[in-house]
Write a protein that holds these residues in place. Structure first.
Motif, PDB file in Angstrom:
ATOM      1  N   GLU A   1       0.816  -1.226   0.000  1.00 44.38           N
ATOM      2  CA  GLU A   1       0.000   0.000   0.000  1.00 44.38           C
ATOM      3  C   GLU A   1       0.841   1.262   0.000  1.00 44.38           C
ATOM      4  N   PHE A   2       2.057   1.195   0.540  1.00 46.93           N
ATOM      5  CA  PHE A   2       2.912   2.366   0.631  1.00 46.93           C
ATOM      6  C   PHE A   2       4.027   2.327  -0.414  1.00 46.93           C
ATOM      7  N   ASP A   3       3.802   1.597  -1.504  1.00 47.51           N
ATOM      8  CA  ASP A   3       4.766   1.554  -2.603  1.00 47.51           C
ATOM      9  C   ASP A   3       4.689   2.864  -3.384  1.00 47.51           C
ATOM     10  N   ARG A   4       5.443   3.823  -2.938  1.00 46.08           N
ATOM     11  CA  ARG A   4       5.501   5.122  -3.601  1.00 46.08           C
ATOM     12  C   ARG A   4       6.612   5.027  -4.650  1.00 46.08           C
ATOM     13  N   ARG A   5       6.252   4.788  -5.888  1.00 44.32           N
ATOM     14  CA  ARG A   5       7.216   4.426  -6.926  1.00 44.32           C
ATOM     15  C   ARG A   5       8.213   5.541  -7.216  1.00 44.32           C
ATOM     16  N   HIS A   6       7.734   6.748  -7.367  1.00 47.45           N
ATOM     17  CA  HIS A   6       8.610   7.869  -7.733  1.00 47.45           C
ATOM     18  C   HIS A   6       8.425   8.995  -6.716  1.00 47.45           C
ATOM     19  N   VAL A   7       9.538   9.531  -6.216  1.00 46.82           N
ATOM     20  CA  VAL A   7       9.494  10.708  -5.351  1.00 46.82           C
ATOM     21  C   VAL A   7      10.614  11.651  -5.771  1.00 46.82           C
ATOM     22  N   LEU A   8      10.243  12.868  -6.142  1.00 52.66           N
ATOM     23  CA  LEU A   8      11.204  13.892  -6.540  1.00 52.66           C
ATOM     24  C   LEU A   8      11.122  15.050  -5.551  1.00 52.66           C
ATOM     25  N   ASN A   9      12.239  15.344  -4.884  1.00 52.31           N
ATOM     26  CA  ASN A   9      12.315  16.449  -3.933  1.00 52.31           C
ATOM     27  C   ASN A   9      13.301  17.494  -4.441  1.00 52.31           C
ATOM     28  N   ALA A  10      12.968  18.747  -4.237  1.00 52.54           N
ATOM     29  CA  ALA A  10      13.892  19.836  -4.569  1.00 52.54           C
ATOM     30  C   ALA A  10      13.812  20.895  -3.480  1.00 52.54           C
ATOM     31  N   ASN A  11      14.977  21.283  -2.988  1.00 55.17           N
ATOM     32  CA  ASN A  11      15.062  22.313  -1.953  1.00 55.17           C
ATOM     33  C   ASN A  11      16.056  23.363  -2.428  1.00 55.17           C
ATOM     34  N   VAL A  12      15.552  24.546  -2.745  1.00 52.22           N
ATOM     35  CA  VAL A  12      16.387  25.615  -3.293  1.00 52.22           C
ATOM     36  C   VAL A  12      16.389  26.783  -2.308  1.00 52.22           C
ATOM     37  N   ASN A  13      17.593  27.267  -1.989  1.00 53.42           N
ATOM     38  CA  ASN A  13      17.720  28.374  -1.049  1.00 53.42           C
ATOM     39  C   ASN A  13      18.450  29.535  -1.718  1.00 53.42           C
ATOM     40  N   PHE A  14      17.892  30.719  -1.553  1.00 54.21           N
ATOM     41  CA  PHE A  14      18.502  31.932  -2.099  1.00 54.21           C
ATOM     42  C   PHE A  14      18.690  32.921  -0.964  1.00 54.21           C
ATOM     43  N   ARG A  15      19.942  33.362  -0.767  1.00 56.59           N
ATOM     44  CA  ARG A  15      20.228  34.295   0.320  1.00 56.59           C
ATOM     45  C   ARG A  15      21.110  35.433  -0.192  1.00 56.59           C
TER      46      ARG A  15
ATOM     47  N   LEU B   1      12.559  27.534  -1.056  1.00 58.30           N
ATOM     48  CA  LEU B   1      11.452  26.874  -1.744  1.00 58.30           C
ATOM     49  C   LEU B   1      11.690  25.371  -1.720  1.00 58.30           C
ATOM     50  N   TYR B   2      10.726  24.656  -1.178  1.00 58.29           N
ATOM     51  CA  TYR B   2      10.775  23.191  -1.188  1.00 58.29           C
ATOM     52  C   TYR B   2       9.592  22.682  -1.993  1.00 58.29           C
ATOM     53  N   THR B   3       9.847  21.735  -2.881  1.00 57.96           N
ATOM     54  CA  THR B   3       8.771  21.156  -3.662  1.00 57.96           C
ATOM     55  C   THR B   3       8.961  19.658  -3.768  1.00 57.96           C
ATOM     56  N   GLN B   4       7.844  18.944  -3.830  1.00 54.36           N
ATOM     57  CA  GLN B   4       7.885  17.494  -3.962  1.00 54.36           C
ATOM     58  C   GLN B   4       6.819  17.048  -4.953  1.00 54.36           C
ATOM     59  N   ALA B   5       7.218  16.162  -5.849  1.00 53.98           N
ATOM     60  CA  ALA B   5       6.291  15.482  -6.751  1.00 53.98           C
ATOM     61  C   ALA B   5       6.416  13.989  -6.488  1.00 53.98           C
ATOM     62  N   ALA B   6       5.283  13.334  -6.253  1.00 52.56           N
ATOM     63  CA  ALA B   6       5.310  11.916  -5.891  1.00 52.56           C
ATOM     64  C   ALA B   6       4.198  11.179  -6.614  1.00 52.56           C
ATOM     65  N   SER B   7       4.516   9.996  -7.094  1.00 58.35           N
ATOM     66  CA  SER B   7       3.510   9.184  -7.765  1.00 58.35           C
ATOM     67  C   SER B   7       2.498   8.669  -6.757  1.00 58.35           C
ATOM     68  N   GLY B   8       1.333   8.299  -7.245  1.00 55.88           N
ATOM     69  CA  GLY B   8       0.252   7.876  -6.375  1.00 55.88           C
ATOM     70  C   GLY B   8       0.474   6.499  -5.775  1.00 55.88           C
ATOM     71  N   LEU B   9      -0.163   6.282  -4.641  1.00 56.58           N
ATOM     72  CA  LEU B   9      -0.087   4.988  -3.977  1.00 56.58           C
ATOM     73  C   LEU B   9      -1.039   4.000  -4.642  1.00 56.58           C
ATOM     74  N   PRO B  10      -0.773   2.706  -4.499  1.00 55.86           N
ATOM     75  CA  PRO B  10      -1.665   1.712  -5.100  1.00 55.86           C
ATOM     76  C   PRO B  10      -2.903   1.463  -4.241  1.00 55.86           C
TER      77      PRO B  10
END
Length: 992
Positions: free
Chosen positions: A793-807, A829-838
């Motif tokens: 049930e928790f087979d999250r096939r694809h997870v893309l994380n991006a954390n970008v900091n500007f100072r 800015l933090y963003t995440q794209a994740a595929s759906g669970l089964p």
């Protein structure tokens, strides 16, 4: 053959370690090592006898004949490290970081001089490639956490590569953080080296406030032998200590003055304060921190279906009974008695209490699957939750010599969780610091909940909700939706004391030996649960056995461990080799025959003691530093964890023949430990001065994972928890890091994994193949458990994380006259794209269609932003900030109805003809209309005015059906099927 060990052996292990190793120990994962070489800058020859000092401490070392030095037992933090020798200019590395369980390499090159000259100061940078890292480790410092939109430790963990978050999955029972395809209870948390795992429920027992944390280390690969009772990963929190001078911070964030769509009544206050107890006296230091977090309500999105079946945001509304009150206090007092002796005492107390919006009231997928069935229920009938934990610990650390030290750690932990109905009479005037008062289960109102055979007609009538219910439509299984709950009471108390001795000796430049042992005694472990509570209105009934389902026990299991670890650091090879021994004794009895009758069918109440359990787990990690910019690592390990204790002890003090309910479910203290065998290979390469890439592949086999199995018997069939499930996970992780010192920095990670097995949670087989005895719709025979594995049930096939900091640093940025208004501005800015669970598709009768978990939910995407501007006035730093979660207000679907694959439609709503034929009160109608509120039957209004949608005093047939449609769609719109909408908070912090 099972080894029969007695309890007296465990204290003996500690004694043996003390006698054999007159060295010293380190509490697990709270200190690091600095090592390197000191050379003549011109000739490259070693400088034996050169001194290295960690500024502000008494820690230091001298170089040997080869110019090599090492300094062990350095608390996690940032330091200045200086090397000096007569005839040479001294060199100081600033911002040198000590990292728990790792080696920071500082190589010095000193220049000759004939006269005294000022030393050279160099800014040390953490290497982009850590050469002694033999498995996957994510290290997050307090500086990195401060600039991100984070509030809780779980936020930090959930952003690491290999982590996947679920709100519960299609069953609603697999929520939490999953590390590399493991169940959520396989992740264990440590605070200052001591576990805060709740073994009864398989969750962390405390929520430590984030502002008290110096460093978070998430190990998702092969962790060393010093860590046990975890299968998927560990999270080690090192809390802050006071420094040489008084420092502190106050921080406040709120959304209370924002528009209603964003106003949850949030107030989060954090404070910390530390430094010398006596000004100028550095050996005695303190650190205290606290936080309280108040929320009036939880705003969730409500959604409507437009033409073309496109889901869009309709409005944002507050869910009932979702107030939250949290506080946490943490303190630490450290005393450097001498340069070689240190004593620390500290602890924390945390409490979270909140209302529960709803609960699962039936088997997955059968209709009462959603939480919305309790939506309009009066507050005095809704569930609430109280979690409270207290920990105290004392640490004695003693350095025998420059290379050997020991630490003795004693800790006491008490945690309590109560889930039940809050006593609303005690709510008036209660302060947020006061705990909820709960109604005892034996005083529950008789209308609130009972077993199905004991429910009266009001159970499915709208009057169960009272006047706050807007639709005037009764519910029933026939028409697709029902109201009410299970009437639940649950209380768990866990009280334990743990002693731990760890010994570390840097024998030479190559070998660092660690040996340790621990003993944990559970002073009290009690659990009480009642479900479908039945009480009589004329008596005080405290007989929990009269509830349909109940469980109660108090046990005192014992645990122990011993480990040996050798870290070998050659110039071109690092090896972490270790072995761990774990011991568990249930210290209880169980029925020889769970049914209560022997093989001849005669009553038999013989009790037997379960066998003590022991496991030996080898761990091996190897790193090949190919060059200063490239390192390859391999790891292998066996990891063991006892199942949740509430499963071990479920109904063990009653034979099956005396249990109530249709499908008795029992545990066994004789269950074996669950195990994972994990393999990992990884490559780290530095692409540029501040950029590096990591690629890691892994494979895991999980054996003896907790499940349920049916046992047939002529008179007393039952289901038991058994170590019967299997799983395997394979995946690859890519991490690209950029740590530019100015302006832009960040990290991008991508994780691809496949998690398969024979069960996603311990009761899956029970719900899908045993309870209700489902049968094959084609053969009429009982369903057979699947013989192969399937996606979990928790087979999250694809997870893309991006954390970008500007100072924009201090003194830089565009100018406006003499001002630089954008200096000290930080955007994260933090963003995440994740595929759906089964999920498993089902037909309208709840039969599984096709393969388990063969369908997928949609992808999810979210983005979080934090903007912060710092201002400096004398010794104070002021920071204004704003945090926005789900910046673009994206509609995320996190759960669906298995009959349709949609989040707001289960396909069971009746058509006009079928509904009207059975429900339209023809005898009370006048033609095609019914007078609103005119007639009653058995006290129930037939023409409920709420069904008069146009307010003309009459209910037409179309209004009669449309009010049913409105009620049905409202019931289906479960807010937990969707991710949260945009949320905004602003705040101010002051630090010094």
């Amino acid at each position: 053959m099972m080894l029969k060990m007695k309890l007296g052996i465990i204290p003996g292990v500690l004694a043996i370690v003390l006698l054999l190793v007159c060295q010293s120990a380190l509490a697990v994962g709270t200190t690091g090592k600095i090592a390197g070489r000191i050379l003549d800058a011109k000739t490259g020859q070693p400088l034996p006898g050169a001194n290295v000092l960690v500024e502000g401490t008494s820690m230091g070392a001298s170089a040997d004949r080869g110019g090599y030095y090492f300094i062990v037992n350095i608390p996690v933090g940032t330091y200045s490290v200086t090397a000096r020798v007569i005839g040479y200019k001294s060199v100081t590395f600033e911002n040198s970081r000590s990292i728990q369980d790792l080696t920071t390499t500082l190589n010095f090159r000193l220049e000759q001089t004939v006269i005294a000259l000022p030393g050279v100061v160099v800014s040390a940078e953490r290497p982009m490639v850590q050469p002694d890292l033999t498995s996957t480790m994510h290290i997050i410092s307090t500086e990195e956490m401060d600039v991100q939109p984070l509030r809780y430790v779980s936020d930090v963990v959930g952003r690491t590569a290999g982590s996947a978050y679920s709100k519960g999955g299609s069953s609603g029972r697999t929520g939490g953080i999953h590390i590399r395809g493991g169940r959520s209870e396989e992740l264990v948390y440590f605070v200052d080296g001591m576990s805060i795992h709740d073994p009864v429920l398989g969750i962390r027992a405390a929520d430590v406030n984030l502002n008290a944390v110096q460093e978070v280390v998430v190990q998702s690969g092969g962790f060393n032998a010093e860590y046990g009772q975890a299968m998927s990963g560990i999270v080690n929190l090192v809390t802050k200590e006071g420094g040489d001078k008084i420092t502190g911070q106050l921080r406040y964030r709120t959304d209370a003055f924002l528009p209603d769509d964003y106003n949850q009544g949030l107030h989060l206050v954090e404070a910390d304060f530390g430094g010398p107890v006596v000004p100028g006296y550095r050996p005695l230091r303190f650190f205290i921190s606290g936080a309280f977090d108040l929320r009036d309500q939880f705003i969730a999105a409500r959604y409507a279906r437009k033409e073309g079946s496109e889901l869009v945001l309709d409005e944002a509304g507050a869910m009932t009974n979702t107030d939250r009150e949290y506080y946490s206090g943490q303190g630490k007092l450290s005393f450097n008695i001498s340069p070689t002796m240190k004593f620390k005492v500290g602890g924390f107390v945390t409490r979270t209490q909140r209302g529960i919006y709803g609960e699962h009231a039936d088997l997955p997928g059968t209709g009462q699957f959603d939480e919305n069935g309790s939506k309009y229920k009066p507050l005095d009938q809704m569930l609430s939750l109280l979690d409270k934990s207290t920990q105290g610990h004392a640490i004695w650390s003693h350095a025998i010599n420059q290379s050997s030290f020991y630490t003795l750690n004693l800790a006491y932990l008490k945690s309590k969780r109560t889930r039940g109905i809050r006593d609303q009479a005690e709510e008036d005037g209660r302060g947020f610091w006061e705990d909820y008062e709960f109604i005892p289960w034996w005083k529950y109102n008789i209308i609130e909940a009972r077993s199905p055979s004991q429910r009266d007609t009001l159970w499915n009538e709208h009057d169960y909700y009272g006047e706050q219910y807007p639709w005037g439509v009764t519910g029933s299984t026939q028409w697709g939706f029902t109201f009410g709950n299970m009437g639940l009471w649950q209380e768990r108390i866990n009280e334990s004391v743990e002693g731990r001795l760890d010994v570390t000796s840097q024998i030479n430049n190559v070998h660092q030996i660690k040996v340790g042992a621990s003993v944990k005694s559970n002073l009290k472990m009690s659990y009480e649960m009642a479900q479908y509570i039945y009480t009589r209105p004329d008596t005080t009934n405290k007989v929990i056995e009269e509830c349909l389902y109940y469980d109660t026990y108090e046990v005192k299991p014992m645990e122990g461990s011993f480990y040996l670890q050798d870290k070998m650091e050659f110039e071109d090879l690092v090896i972490n080799a270790g072995v761990r021994f774990d011991y568990f004794d249930a210290v209880d009895e169980m029925f020889k025959y769970p049914t209560g009758v022997d093989s001849a069918g005669d009553p038999d109440s013989t009790m037997v003691e379960p066998d003590p359990k022991y496991k030996v787990s080898p761990r091996l990690g190897v790193s090949f530093p190919v060059s200063e910019r490239t390192a390859l690592h391999l790891s292998y390990g066996r990891f063991f964890q006892m199942p949740q204790y509430r499963r071990l002890y479920a109904n063990i003090d009653r034979p099956v023949r005396k249990l109530r309910g249709g499908w008795p479910l029992i545990g066994s203290p004789n269950l074996d430990a669950q195990s994972t065998t994990a393999y990992e290979i990884g490559l780290a390469h530095q692409l540029g001065q501040n950029t590096a890439i990591n690629v890691t592949g892994y494979y895991k086999d999980m054996f003896d994972v907790l499940s349920t199995r049916l046992h047939t018997h002529p008179a007393y069939g039952y289901t038991s928890y058994e170590s019967a499930d299997y799983g395997n996970v394979k995946g690859v992780e890519f991490i690209l890091k950029d740590r530019s010192p100015r302006y832009f920095s960040g990290q991008v990670s991508y994780a691809l994994s496949v998690a398969k097995g024979t069960g996603s949670y311990s009761r899956e087989a029970y719900y899908d193949y045993i309870a209700n005895m489902p049968v094959n719709p084609y053969t009429g025979l009982p369903l057979v458990l699947p013989q192969g594995d399937y996606y979990l049930e928790f087979d999250r096939r694809h997870v893309l994380n991006a954390n970008v900091n500007f100072r924009i640093p201090d003194g830089e940025g565009p100018e406006m006259g003499t001002m630089k208004p954008l200096q000290n501005l930080n955007l994260n800015l933090y963003t995440q794209a994740a595929s759906g669970l089964p999920y498993t598709p089902r037909d309208m009768e709840n039969n599984i269609v096709g393969t388990i978990n063969s369908k997928r939910m949609p992808w999810n995407w979210t983005a979080d932003l934090k903007a912060q501007k710092d201002f400096y006035f004398g010794p104070l730093t002021y920071s204004l900030f704003a945090e926005v979660n789900n910046l673009f207000n994206v509609l995320n679907i996190v759960n669906v109805y298995p009959t349709t694959g949609l989040p707001d439609d289960n396909g069971k709503m009746s058509e006009y003809g079928a509904y009207m034929q059975t429900t339209w009160p023809e005898t009370f109608a006048e033609g095609d209309s019914l007078e609103a509120g005119a007639d009653t039957v058995s006290g129930v209004i037939i023409g409920d005015p709420r069904r008069d949608l146009n307010g003309d005093g009459w209910i037409s047939k179309q209004e009669w059906y449309q009010s049913y449609v409105n009620a049905y769609k409202d019931w289906l719109l479960d807010p937990f099927n969707f991710g949260p909408p945009r949320r905004i908070a602003v705040g101010l912090s002051i630090s010094w």
